[in-house]
Design a protein around this motif. Structure first.
Motif, PDB file in Angstrom:
ATOM      1  N   SER A 153     -28.072 -52.597  25.550  1.00 18.78           N
ATOM      2  CA  SER A 153     -28.334 -52.925  24.149  1.00 18.78           C
ATOM      3  C   SER A 153     -28.174 -54.418  23.867  1.00 18.78           C
ATOM      4  CB  SER A 153     -27.423 -52.119  23.208  1.00 18.78           C
ATOM      5  OG  SER A 153     -27.715 -50.748  23.292  1.00 18.78           O
ATOM      6  N   ASN A 154     -28.247 -55.227  24.916  1.00 20.51           N
ATOM      7  CA  ASN A 154     -28.125 -56.669  24.768  1.00 20.51           C
ATOM      8  C   ASN A 154     -29.473 -57.263  24.351  1.00 20.51           C
ATOM      9  OD1 ASN A 154     -27.077 -59.241  24.909  1.00 20.51           O
ATOM     10  ND2 ASN A 154     -27.294 -59.411  27.117  1.00 20.51           N
ATOM     11  N   GLY A 155     -30.005 -56.740  23.222  1.00 18.14           N
ATOM     12  CA  GLY A 155     -31.288 -57.213  22.735  1.00 18.14           C
ATOM     13  C   GLY A 155     -32.419 -56.224  22.947  1.00 18.14           C
ATOM     14  N   TRP A 156     -32.144 -55.128  23.674  1.00 17.57           N
ATOM     15  CA  TRP A 156     -33.170 -54.117  23.928  1.00 17.57           C
ATOM     16  C   TRP A 156     -32.705 -52.765  23.413  1.00 17.57           C
ATOM     17  CZ3 TRP A 156     -31.536 -57.830  27.287  1.00 17.57           C
ATOM     18  CH2 TRP A 156     -32.496 -58.767  27.713  1.00 17.57           C
ATOM     19  N   ALA A 157     -33.660 -51.942  23.033  1.00 23.43           N
ATOM     20  CA  ALA A 157     -33.318 -50.640  22.457  1.00 23.43           C
ATOM     21  C   ALA A 157     -32.764 -49.674  23.498  1.00 23.43           C
ATOM     22  CB  ALA A 157     -34.538 -50.022  21.779  1.00 23.43           C
ATOM     23  N   ASP A 158     -33.275 -49.731  24.731  1.00 20.07           N
ATOM     24  CA  ASP A 158     -32.819 -48.817  25.765  1.00 20.07           C
ATOM     25  C   ASP A 158     -33.144 -49.392  27.142  1.00 20.07           C
ATOM     26  OD1 ASP A 158     -35.583 -48.377  26.121  1.00 20.07           O
ATOM     27  OD2 ASP A 158     -35.552 -46.600  24.841  1.00 20.07           O
ATOM     28  N   PHE A 159     -32.732 -48.668  28.175  1.00 19.55           N
ATOM     29  CA  PHE A 159     -32.919 -49.121  29.556  1.00 19.55           C
ATOM     30  C   PHE A 159     -34.390 -49.315  29.897  1.00 19.55           C
ATOM     31  CE2 PHE A 159     -33.630 -47.710  34.028  1.00 19.55           C
ATOM     32  CZ  PHE A 159     -33.101 -48.832  34.664  1.00 19.55           C
ATOM     33  N   ASP A 160     -35.243 -48.365  29.473  1.00 19.19           N
ATOM     34  CA  ASP A 160     -36.669 -48.469  29.789  1.00 19.19           C
ATOM     35  C   ASP A 160     -37.298 -49.724  29.185  1.00 19.19           C
ATOM     36  OD1 ASP A 160     -36.586 -46.128  31.248  1.00 19.19           O
ATOM     37  OD2 ASP A 160     -37.131 -44.866  29.547  1.00 19.19           O
ATOM     38  N   ALA A 161     -36.895 -50.056  27.945  1.00 15.83           N
ATOM     39  CA  ALA A 161     -37.429 -51.265  27.307  1.00 15.83           C
ATOM     40  C   ALA A 161     -36.962 -52.512  28.048  1.00 15.83           C
ATOM     41  CB  ALA A 161     -36.989 -51.317  25.837  1.00 15.83           C
ATOM     42  N   TRP A 162     -35.697 -52.530  28.468  1.00 19.18           N
ATOM     43  CA  TRP A 162     -35.175 -53.678  29.218  1.00 19.18           C
ATOM     44  C   TRP A 162     -35.907 -53.835  30.546  1.00 19.18           C
ATOM     45  CZ3 TRP A 162     -32.663 -53.719  34.035  1.00 19.18           C
ATOM     46  CH2 TRP A 162     -32.136 -54.961  34.419  1.00 19.18           C
ATOM     47  N   LEU A 163     -36.067 -52.715  31.273  1.00 25.86           N
ATOM     48  CA  LEU A 163     -36.702 -52.785  32.583  1.00 25.86           C
ATOM     49  C   LEU A 163     -38.149 -53.247  32.466  1.00 25.86           C
ATOM     50  CD1 LEU A 163     -36.232 -52.268  35.580  1.00 25.86           C
ATOM     51  CD2 LEU A 163     -37.031 -49.925  35.235  1.00 25.86           C
ATOM     52  N   ALA A 164     -38.863 -52.729  31.472  1.00 25.81           N
ATOM     53  CA  ALA A 164     -40.248 -53.147  31.277  1.00 25.81           C
ATOM     54  C   ALA A 164     -40.329 -54.630  30.945  1.00 25.81           C
ATOM     55  CB  ALA A 164     -40.889 -52.327  30.162  1.00 25.81           C
ATOM     56  N   ASP A 165     -39.380 -55.122  30.157  1.00 15.79           N
ATOM     57  CA  ASP A 165     -39.359 -56.538  29.787  1.00 15.79           C
ATOM     58  C   ASP A 165     -39.128 -57.416  31.012  1.00 15.79           C
ATOM     59  OD1 ASP A 165     -39.413 -58.792  28.257  1.00 15.79           O
ATOM     60  OD2 ASP A 165     -37.539 -58.434  27.216  1.00 15.79           O
ATOM     61  N   GLN A 166     -38.223 -56.986  31.897  1.00 13.94           N
ATOM     62  CA  GLN A 166     -37.933 -57.771  33.093  1.00 13.94           C
ATOM     63  C   GLN A 166     -39.114 -57.770  34.073  1.00 13.94           C
ATOM     64  OE1 GLN A 166     -34.871 -59.421  32.881  1.00 13.94           O
ATOM     65  NE2 GLN A 166     -35.084 -58.344  30.932  1.00 13.94           N
ATOM     66  N   VAL A 167     -39.738 -56.623  34.218  1.00 14.16           N
ATOM     67  CA  VAL A 167     -40.816 -56.487  35.204  1.00 14.16           C
ATOM     68  C   VAL A 167     -42.119 -57.096  34.711  1.00 14.16           C
ATOM     69  CG1 VAL A 167     -42.263 -54.820  36.436  1.00 14.16           C
ATOM     70  CG2 VAL A 167     -39.794 -54.445  36.254  1.00 14.16           C
ATOM     71  N   ASP A 168     -42.446 -56.841  33.455  1.00 16.60           N
ATOM     72  CA  ASP A 168     -43.743 -57.255  32.922  1.00 16.60           C
ATOM     73  C   ASP A 168     -43.722 -58.604  32.224  1.00 16.60           C
ATOM     74  OD1 ASP A 168     -44.699 -54.825  33.813  1.00 16.60           O
ATOM     75  OD2 ASP A 168     -44.334 -53.826  31.902  1.00 16.60           O
ATOM     76  N   GLY A 169     -42.531 -59.129  31.961  1.00 17.36           N
ATOM     77  CA  GLY A 169     -42.454 -60.376  31.218  1.00 17.36           C
ATOM     78  C   GLY A 169     -43.025 -60.208  29.831  1.00 17.36           C
ATOM     79  N   ALA A 170     -42.585 -59.169  29.133  1.00 15.34           N
ATOM     80  CA  ALA A 170     -43.130 -58.847  27.814  1.00 15.34           C
ATOM     81  C   ALA A 170     -42.921 -59.987  26.829  1.00 15.34           C
ATOM     82  CB  ALA A 170     -42.472 -57.570  27.277  1.00 15.34           C
ATOM     83  N   VAL A 171     -43.774 -60.042  25.833  1.00 18.35           N
ATOM     84  CA  VAL A 171     -43.675 -61.098  24.829  1.00 18.35           C
ATOM     85  C   VAL A 171     -42.436 -60.867  23.979  1.00 18.35           C
ATOM     86  CG1 VAL A 171     -46.146 -61.455  24.721  1.00 18.35           C
ATOM     87  CG2 VAL A 171     -45.099 -59.777  23.202  1.00 18.35           C
ATOM     88  N   PRO A 172     -41.836 -61.943  23.405  1.00 16.62           N
ATOM     89  CA  PRO A 172     -40.670 -61.768  22.543  1.00 16.62           C
ATOM     90  C   PRO A 172     -40.959 -60.780  21.425  1.00 16.62           C
ATOM     91  CG  PRO A 172     -41.023 -64.086  23.026  1.00 16.62           C
ATOM     92  CD  PRO A 172     -42.219 -63.346  23.569  1.00 16.62           C
ATOM     93  N   GLY A 173     -39.997 -59.928  21.168  1.00 21.40           N
ATOM     94  CA  GLY A 173     -40.147 -58.919  20.129  1.00 21.40           C
ATOM     95  C   GLY A 173     -40.542 -57.566  20.682  1.00 21.40           C
ATOM     96  N   ASP A 174     -41.059 -57.535  21.926  1.00 23.01           N
ATOM     97  CA  ASP A 174     -41.412 -56.275  22.555  1.00 23.01           C
ATOM     98  C   ASP A 174     -40.177 -55.737  23.284  1.00 23.01           C
ATOM     99  OD1 ASP A 174     -42.724 -54.110  23.531  1.00 23.01           O
ATOM    100  OD2 ASP A 174     -43.858 -55.200  25.051  1.00 23.01           O
ATOM    101  N   ASP A 175     -39.208 -55.312  22.485  1.00 19.99           N
ATOM    102  CA  ASP A 175     -37.901 -54.968  23.024  1.00 19.99           C
ATOM    103  C   ASP A 175     -37.526 -53.506  22.816  1.00 19.99           C
ATOM    104  OD1 ASP A 175     -37.548 -54.981  20.300  1.00 19.99           O
ATOM    105  OD2 ASP A 175     -36.276 -56.758  20.258  1.00 19.99           O
ATOM    106  N   GLY A 176     -38.460 -52.694  22.369  1.00 19.68           N
ATOM    107  CA  GLY A 176     -38.186 -51.284  22.206  1.00 19.68           C
ATOM    108  C   GLY A 176     -37.677 -50.888  20.839  1.00 19.68           C
ATOM    109  N   TRP A 177     -37.309 -51.853  19.997  1.00 25.06           N
ATOM    110  CA  TRP A 177     -36.842 -51.529  18.654  1.00 25.06           C
ATOM    111  C   TRP A 177     -38.042 -51.207  17.755  1.00 25.06           C
ATOM    112  CZ3 TRP A 177     -32.027 -50.458  18.622  1.00 25.06           C
ATOM    113  CH2 TRP A 177     -31.087 -51.217  19.322  1.00 25.06           C
ATOM    114  N   PRO A 178     -37.848 -50.378  16.744  1.00 24.85           N
ATOM    115  CA  PRO A 178     -38.943 -50.117  15.804  1.00 24.85           C
ATOM    116  C   PRO A 178     -39.254 -51.354  14.974  1.00 24.85           C
ATOM    117  CG  PRO A 178     -36.917 -49.123  15.002  1.00 24.85           C
ATOM    118  CD  PRO A 178     -36.624 -49.602  16.397  1.00 24.85           C
ATOM    119  N   ALA A 179     -40.488 -51.459  14.488  1.00 16.41           N
ATOM    120  CA  ALA A 179     -40.876 -52.594  13.642  1.00 16.41           C
ATOM    121  C   ALA A 179     -40.151 -52.487  12.307  1.00 16.41           C
ATOM    122  CB  ALA A 179     -42.377 -52.592  13.436  1.00 16.41           C
ATOM    123  N   THR A 180     -39.468 -53.551  11.925  1.00 19.51           N
ATOM    124  CA  THR A 180     -38.714 -53.557  10.666  1.00 19.51           C
ATOM    125  C   THR A 180     -39.286 -54.544   9.664  1.00 19.51           C
ATOM    126  OG1 THR A 180     -37.172 -55.104  11.730  1.00 19.51           O
ATOM    127  CG2 THR A 180     -36.533 -52.769  11.660  1.00 19.51           C
TER     128      THR A 180
END
Length: 275
Positions: A153-180
């Motif tokens: 939860s260090n900026g990501w909603a869950d493990f899958d979101a973190w792993l995808a961010d590390q592997v894919d180099g996702a754009v900022p904000g693509d962290d698994g949290w819902p749009a607020t």
């Protein structure tokens, strides 16, 4: 005059310490962890030649069957030819295969998220080692291996979101949290579709470590359609791009908006931040 010894003992104990202030309770609720986005540690280790494995191996594939699995010592002591754990790492590669240190609890294991061709490989793990939950991405390459880790939860909603961010180099904000919240065409920050801003301020006073002077910033408590709890978010608009930092819903429960702001200010004043 006779004195009941039980009364004397009772009076020897005071009323006990006062309850800690809310800021400490909030910090403890978040696990007293650092809020930095990105990896928390990087370990690079030399490859180990081996004739046999002395600890349990992780199973292959995206493996829900590894959830909660505890690596255990072998039933027979290792021979002199078997390698020993010479450092404080929870995982390692031996003869091209992943090994999990004895006592490590594996909650989720994704094999080769990078999709490397043999002999290279990679592994993503959500695990607990010595009482600490960690998200780990390990790579075996070039005769050695290394891994990065992050606090959950260090900026990501869950493990899958973190792993995808590390592997894919996702754009900022693509962290698994819902749009607020989102950035409107006129530059205002408004509620995202399906979200509602309950409380907000456009002057959160989070300090220079969060944003430089004259940078548009804000903070809000937001509800999201389909969610049972609210989110506390802070944002900054840099070069026309909105950067939203979301805290887990559990941290909002029981806290007022002012208390959440006070906690956020303390986090950024300390240099830790909310990621």
């Amino acid at each position: 005059m006779d004195t009941d010894i039980r009364d004397e003992i009772d009076r020897s104990f005071g009323d006990g310490p006062a309850h800690p202030p809310l800021e400490q309770q909030l910090a403890a609720g978040r696990g007293a962890v650092r809020r930095r986005r990105g990896v928390a540690a990087v370990a690079a280790c030399a490859a180990v030649a081996v004739l046999g494995a002395s600890y349990a191996l992780a199973t292959s594939g995206t493996s829900p069957d590894t959830r909660g699995v505890v690596a255990t010592d072998p039933t027979t002591p290792p021979t002199s030819a078997e390698p020993v754990w010479e450092d404080d790492t929870p995982i390692r590669y031996v003869d091209g295969e992943l090994q999990i240190r004895a006592g490590v609890v594996v909650h989720e294991h994704v094999e080769n998220p990078y999709g490397y061709a043999p002999p290279r490989t990679s592994d993503g793990l959500d695990l607990t080692y010595e009482g600490q939950r960690q998200w780990i991405l390990a790579e075996l390459k070039g005769g050695g291996f290394g891994y990065s880790s992050s606090v959950p939860s260090n900026g990501w909603a869950d493990f899958d979101a973190w792993l995808a961010d590390q592997v894919d180099g996702a754009v900022p904000g693509d962290d698994g949290w819902p749009a607020t919240v989102e950035l409107a065409a006129d530059g205002r920050v408004v509620a995202a579709p399906g979200a509602e801003i309950v409380q907000r301020t456009d002057d959160p006073r989070l300090g220079d470590s969060f944003a430089s002077a004259r940078t548009p910033t804000g903070a809000a408590v937001v509800t999201v359609q389909g969610e049972t709890r609210s989110y506390f978010v802070v944002w900054r608009v840099i070069d026309g791009k909105l950067d939203v930092i979301t805290t887990p819903p559990r941290d909002v429960v029981g806290a007022t908006f002012d208390e959440l702001l006070t906690y956020a200010r303390a986090q950024y004043a300390s240099g830790e931040g909310l990621r």
